[in-house]
Design a protein around this motif. Structure first.
Motif, PDB file in Angstrom:
ATOM      1  N   GLU A 373      -9.012  -0.246 -18.185  1.00 44.74           N
ATOM      2  CA  GLU A 373      -9.727  -0.153 -16.901  1.00 44.74           C
ATOM      3  C   GLU A 373     -10.790  -1.236 -16.791  1.00 44.74           C
ATOM      4  N   LYS A 374     -11.397  -1.567 -17.917  1.00 37.82           N
ATOM      5  CA  LYS A 374     -12.407  -2.630 -17.920  1.00 37.82           C
ATOM      6  C   LYS A 374     -11.759  -3.981 -17.586  1.00 37.82           C
ATOM      7  N   LEU A 375     -10.616  -4.271 -18.199  1.00 39.57           N
ATOM      8  CA  LEU A 375      -9.905  -5.520 -17.915  1.00 39.57           C
ATOM      9  C   LEU A 375      -9.452  -5.571 -16.456  1.00 39.57           C
ATOM     10  N   ARG A 376      -8.949  -4.442 -15.971  1.00 44.30           N
ATOM     11  CA  ARG A 376      -8.505  -4.347 -14.574  1.00 44.30           C
ATOM     12  C   ARG A 376      -9.631  -4.692 -13.610  1.00 44.30           C
ATOM     13  N   ASP A 377     -10.805  -4.132 -13.868  1.00 49.80           N
ATOM     14  CA  ASP A 377     -11.931  -4.327 -12.954  1.00 49.80           C
ATOM     15  C   ASP A 377     -12.505  -5.742 -13.031  1.00 49.80           C
ATOM     16  N   GLU A 378     -12.371  -6.384 -14.174  1.00 48.87           N
ATOM     17  CA  GLU A 378     -12.914  -7.740 -14.303  1.00 48.87           C
ATOM     18  C   GLU A 378     -12.178  -8.724 -13.407  1.00 48.87           C
ATOM     19  N   ILE A 379     -10.850  -8.673 -13.394  1.00 48.50           N
ATOM     20  CA  ILE A 379     -10.109  -9.589 -12.532  1.00 48.50           C
ATOM     21  C   ILE A 379     -10.263  -9.178 -11.070  1.00 48.50           C
ATOM     22  N   ASP A 380     -10.302  -7.866 -10.807  1.00 47.54           N
ATOM     23  CA  ASP A 380     -10.423  -7.402  -9.420  1.00 47.54           C
ATOM     24  C   ASP A 380     -11.778  -7.782  -8.826  1.00 47.54           C
ATOM     25  N   SER A 381     -12.844  -7.583  -9.573  1.00 43.28           N
ATOM     26  CA  SER A 381     -14.176  -7.915  -9.050  1.00 43.28           C
ATOM     27  C   SER A 381     -14.359  -9.434  -8.934  1.00 43.28           C
ATOM     28  N   PHE A 382     -13.733 -10.189  -9.819  1.00 44.04           N
ATOM     29  CA  PHE A 382     -13.733 -11.655  -9.703  1.00 44.04           C
ATOM     30  C   PHE A 382     -13.195 -12.064  -8.328  1.00 44.04           C
ATOM     31  N   CYS A 383     -12.084 -11.457  -7.929  1.00 44.49           N
ATOM     32  CA  CYS A 383     -11.461 -11.786  -6.640  1.00 44.49           C
ATOM     33  C   CYS A 383     -12.306 -11.303  -5.469  1.00 44.49           C
ATOM     34  N   THR A 473     -16.537 -18.386 -14.619  1.00 50.73           N
ATOM     35  CA  THR A 473     -16.747 -19.760 -15.080  1.00 50.73           C
ATOM     36  C   THR A 473     -18.133 -20.255 -14.648  1.00 50.73           C
ATOM     37  N   PRO A 474     -18.580 -21.375 -15.190  1.00 51.79           N
ATOM     38  CA  PRO A 474     -19.899 -21.906 -14.791  1.00 51.79           C
ATOM     39  C   PRO A 474     -20.031 -22.118 -13.285  1.00 51.79           C
ATOM     40  N   LEU A 475     -18.986 -22.635 -12.657  1.00 54.67           N
ATOM     41  CA  LEU A 475     -19.053 -22.869 -11.211  1.00 54.67           C
ATOM     42  C   LEU A 475     -19.137 -21.544 -10.447  1.00 54.67           C
ATOM     43  N   TYR A 476     -18.413 -20.552 -10.902  1.00 51.97           N
ATOM     44  CA  TYR A 476     -18.474 -19.226 -10.278  1.00 51.97           C
ATOM     45  C   TYR A 476     -19.906 -18.686 -10.351  1.00 51.97           C
ATOM     46  N   LYS A 477     -20.497 -18.764 -11.560  1.00 49.94           N
ATOM     47  CA  LYS A 477     -21.852 -18.232 -11.754  1.00 49.94           C
ATOM     48  C   LYS A 477     -22.902 -19.021 -10.971  1.00 49.94           C
ATOM     49  N   LYS A 478     -22.612 -20.297 -10.718  1.00 49.61           N
ATOM     50  CA  LYS A 478     -23.555 -21.128  -9.976  1.00 49.61           C
ATOM     51  C   LYS A 478     -23.754 -20.599  -8.553  1.00 49.61           C
ATOM     52  N   PHE A 479     -22.679 -20.090  -7.963  1.00 50.10           N
ATOM     53  CA  PHE A 479     -22.747 -19.659  -6.567  1.00 50.10           C
ATOM     54  C   PHE A 479     -22.865 -18.133  -6.404  1.00 50.10           C
ATOM     55  N   ILE A 480     -22.329 -17.393  -7.366  1.00 51.13           N
ATOM     56  CA  ILE A 480     -22.241 -15.931  -7.211  1.00 51.13           C
ATOM     57  C   ILE A 480     -22.959 -15.263  -8.375  1.00 51.13           C
ATOM     58  N   SER A 481     -24.048 -14.572  -8.078  1.00 54.28           N
ATOM     59  CA  SER A 481     -24.861 -13.946  -9.122  1.00 54.28           C
ATOM     60  C   SER A 481     -24.236 -12.642  -9.608  1.00 54.28           C
ATOM     61  N   SER A 482     -24.659 -12.206 -10.772  1.00 52.62           N
ATOM     62  CA  SER A 482     -24.176 -10.934 -11.320  1.00 52.62           C
ATOM     63  C   SER A 482     -24.615  -9.771 -10.445  1.00 52.62           C
ATOM     64  N   GLU A 483     -25.802  -9.887  -9.828  1.00 54.52           N
ATOM     65  CA  GLU A 483     -26.288  -8.829  -8.934  1.00 54.52           C
ATOM     66  C   GLU A 483     -25.373  -8.714  -7.706  1.00 54.52           C
ATOM     67  N   PHE A 484     -24.984  -9.851  -7.163  1.00 53.07           N
ATOM     68  CA  PHE A 484     -24.081  -9.866  -6.015  1.00 53.07           C
ATOM     69  C   PHE A 484     -22.741  -9.245  -6.390  1.00 53.07           C
ATOM     70  N   LEU A 485     -22.252  -9.608  -7.572  1.00 53.24           N
ATOM     71  CA  LEU A 485     -20.967  -9.105  -8.034  1.00 53.24           C
ATOM     72  C   LEU A 485     -21.019  -7.599  -8.276  1.00 53.24           C
ATOM     73  N   GLY A 486     -22.173  -7.108  -8.693  1.00 56.39           N
ATOM     74  CA  GLY A 486     -22.322  -5.679  -8.967  1.00 56.39           C
ATOM     75  C   GLY A 486     -22.223  -4.803  -7.736  1.00 56.39           C
ATOM     76  N   GLU A 487     -22.305  -5.407  -6.546  1.00 54.99           N
ATOM     77  CA  GLU A 487     -22.270  -4.637  -5.300  1.00 54.99           C
ATOM     78  C   GLU A 487     -20.911  -4.691  -4.594  1.00 54.99           C
ATOM     79  N   VAL A 488     -19.932  -5.366  -5.187  1.00 52.77           N
ATOM     80  CA  VAL A 488     -18.682  -5.591  -4.440  1.00 52.77           C
ATOM     81  C   VAL A 488     -17.950  -4.284  -4.128  1.00 52.77           C
ATOM     82  N   TYR A 489     -17.989  -3.301  -5.027  1.00 53.19           N
ATOM     83  CA  TYR A 489     -17.254  -2.068  -4.764  1.00 53.19           C
ATOM     84  C   TYR A 489     -17.947  -1.202  -3.726  1.00 53.19           C
ATOM     85  N   VAL A 490     -19.256  -1.292  -3.642  1.00 50.45           N
ATOM     86  CA  VAL A 490     -19.984  -0.594  -2.581  1.00 50.45           C
ATOM     87  C   VAL A 490     -19.598  -1.189  -1.225  1.00 50.45           C
ATOM     88  N   ARG A 491     -19.552  -2.514  -1.155  1.00 48.46           N
ATOM     89  CA  ARG A 491     -19.179  -3.189   0.089  1.00 48.46           C
ATOM     90  C   ARG A 491     -17.721  -2.918   0.444  1.00 48.46           C
TER      91      ARG A 491
END
Length: 505
Positions: A373-383, A473-491
């Motif tokens: 489930e952890k692996l599943r959510d990592e690729i899904d939240s990335f997208c 990746t570094p480019l991903y982290k440059k534009f998208i913060s971990s805080e932003f990513l943490g809210e994707v399922y709420v949105r």
């Protein structure tokens, strides 16, 4: 009442067969279709009906008798079996342990690895070329078709993207994924309505889910049929019907306008009728010419749930029509592709299960499922992060392409045109291709879909994207913060509910 095997026919229960047969006579069991079946039967047509050890045999036999269909089926796997006669059950190497183990791959015959457990190379060995098979799932809500074809047809099938199994040096059996089965079926339904002089009586539309093939949309556009795309699930298709029904009842002489999941307003016209509602996973329904009305004056465009019973009747009529013409399914599919200049011809699906569901040790099973489930959510939240970053203007499309290229350098994202939210997944729209990544909400599974005009390209992109680790990746982290990513399922939940409840009466 209903039990796990189907309709309970004890004396105190209602006769569901008569009611269902009456319903089907208004849609697929029409006099014209039943006449085709009778003509083909008289000329010697036989079909195999594989119920995969589920409930359909005990229900279809009395239903077909009620419809007065001729006895044309050779029943296969007809006895109910908790092991489903071994369908989808196999032993293979566990990629995590390197050891051989038992795996249950499901009973979804649209998956090539499942179809290869069916034993058709044995059961169909003595059947003639042209012999057609109808294949349901055990609980009777999904259908696909197959056909015995000459071995020389293998090249044509491969060019069309159709999976097949070798029977011997002379024959093969083609297995038509619902992406192809349902295109054939909806086109046949249209032709029958046109022949009956009914087609122009109402504006027509189809309802389908976002991972379903865009070939359906292309076909619909060429025939002036509106298309409503929904998230995955027959309940989502039923919700669209409810919205349309409510508008027809409240304003029967006004145009019906319904939103699709992309946010587009789709004008279905005045008193529209549904030609087809279904999804790539094999479930479908069709709508009658006259809306169904309950005793309390409720209106319905069609049943609320998918039905392999309904699908098998229309598929049998289609098979009869082709039999009478001496035309193989593959040739008819190619003719439809060419007639409507279908570009999205190749359809592929990948199902990733991150653990062995047949693991006998309950502790190992639980641990591996949690890790999966952890692996599943990592690729899904990335997208999902890419979708919402685009929506909020944190990145533009060119930067999204750069991020994806840094993450998956083997792929060329220069033709990526959009990244869309489907209500439950991420849809990557390319020129003449899409790839969709969708996580299971209940299990450690991820599904990927690809559809386009280039089979090799679809295969490559689907394989790389569905197996991506989800690493930021570094480019991903440059534009998208971990805080932003943490809210994707709420949105995700908020956007989905906004779509779902709009216009729901």
């Amino acid at each position: 009442r209903a039990n796990a095997a189907g309709i309970d026919r004890e004396p105190h229960d209602f006769d569901g067969f008569q009611a269902y047969a009456q319903y089907l006579r208004k849609i697929v069991a029409t006099p014209a279709n039943l006449d085709l079946i009778k003509q083909a039967s008289q000329k010697g047509m036989r079909l195999m009906f594989d119920t995969v050890g589920g409930c359909m045999h005990q229900n279809m036999v009395p239903l077909l008798k009620t419809l007065q269909m001729p006895e044309i089926f050779d029943w296969h796997n007809s006895s109910e079996d908790p092991f489903f006669h071994g369908v989808g059950k196999t032993r293979k190497i566990n990629p995590k342990t390197g050891l051989e183990g038992f795996f249950d791959l499901s009973c979804d015959v649209s998956l090539p690895e499942v179809s290869r457990t069916m034993g058709y190379e044995i059961f169909l060995k003595d059947k003639p070329v042209g012999y057609t098979a109808l294949i349901t799932d055990p609980d009777g809500d999904r259908l696909l078709i197959g056909q015995v074809e000459p071995a020389k047809a293998a090249e044509k099938l491969a060019s069309l993207g159709i999976d097949y199994l070798k029977i011997d040096d002379e024959k093969i059996v083609s297995i038509y994924h619902p992406a192809f089965t349902f295109l054939l079926v909806m086109d046949f339904q249209m032709r029958q309505l046109q022949a009956a002089g009914l087609w122009k009586d109402h504006p027509r539309f189809i309802v389908t889910t976002t991972p379903s093939p865009r070939s359906w949309d292309e076909w619909a556009a060429k025939n002036n049929i509106k298309v409503i795309n929904t998230p995955v699930g027959i309940k989502e298709i039923a919700t669209v019907m409810k919205k349309a029904e409510g508008k027809i009842k409240s304003n029967p002489n006004q145009e019906v306008v319904v939103d699709d999941v992309w946010g587009n307003q789709i004008n279905l016209g005045i008193q529209p009728r549904m030609v087809f509602g279904g999804e790539e996973s094999g479930g479908m329904i069709m709508g009658p010419e006259e809306l169904v009305k309950s005793k309390n004056e409720r209106l319905a465009m069609a049943m609320r749930d998918k039905s392999a019973g309904e699908a098998s009747v229309i598929a049998t009529a289609l098979a009869s029509w082709l039999f009478l013409q001496g035309k193989p399914i593959s040739q008819h599919l190619e003719d439809i592709f060419n007639e409507y200049d279908i570009k999205y011809r190749y359809y592929l699906r990948a199902d990733i299960t991150y653990y062995n569901e047949s693991e006998p040790d309950p502790i190992k099973l639980k641990e591996s499922k949690i890790a999966g489930e952890k692996l599943r959510d990592e690729i899904d939240s990335f997208c999902l992060g890419l979708i919402f970053a685009l929506k909020d203007g944190l990145i533009n499309l060119a930067q999204a392409r750069d991020i994806l290229h840094e993450s998956m350098p083997d792929l060329d994202f220069s033709e990526l045109q959009d990244i869309r939210f489907t209500g439950d997944a991420t849809y990557f729209a390319f020129k003449n291709m899409f790839v969709q990544i969708r996580r299971s909400g209940t299990d450690a599974k991820l599904r990927g879909y690809a559809n386009g005009d280039d089979k090799n390209k679809c295969e490559k992109f689907l394989d790389k994207m569905v197996h991506y680790s989800g690493e930021l990746t570094p480019l991903y982290k440059k534009f998208i913060s971990s805080e932003f990513l943490g809210e994707v399922y709420v949105r995700q939940e908020k956007l989905y509910k906004t779509y779902l409840y709009k216009d729901l009466m």
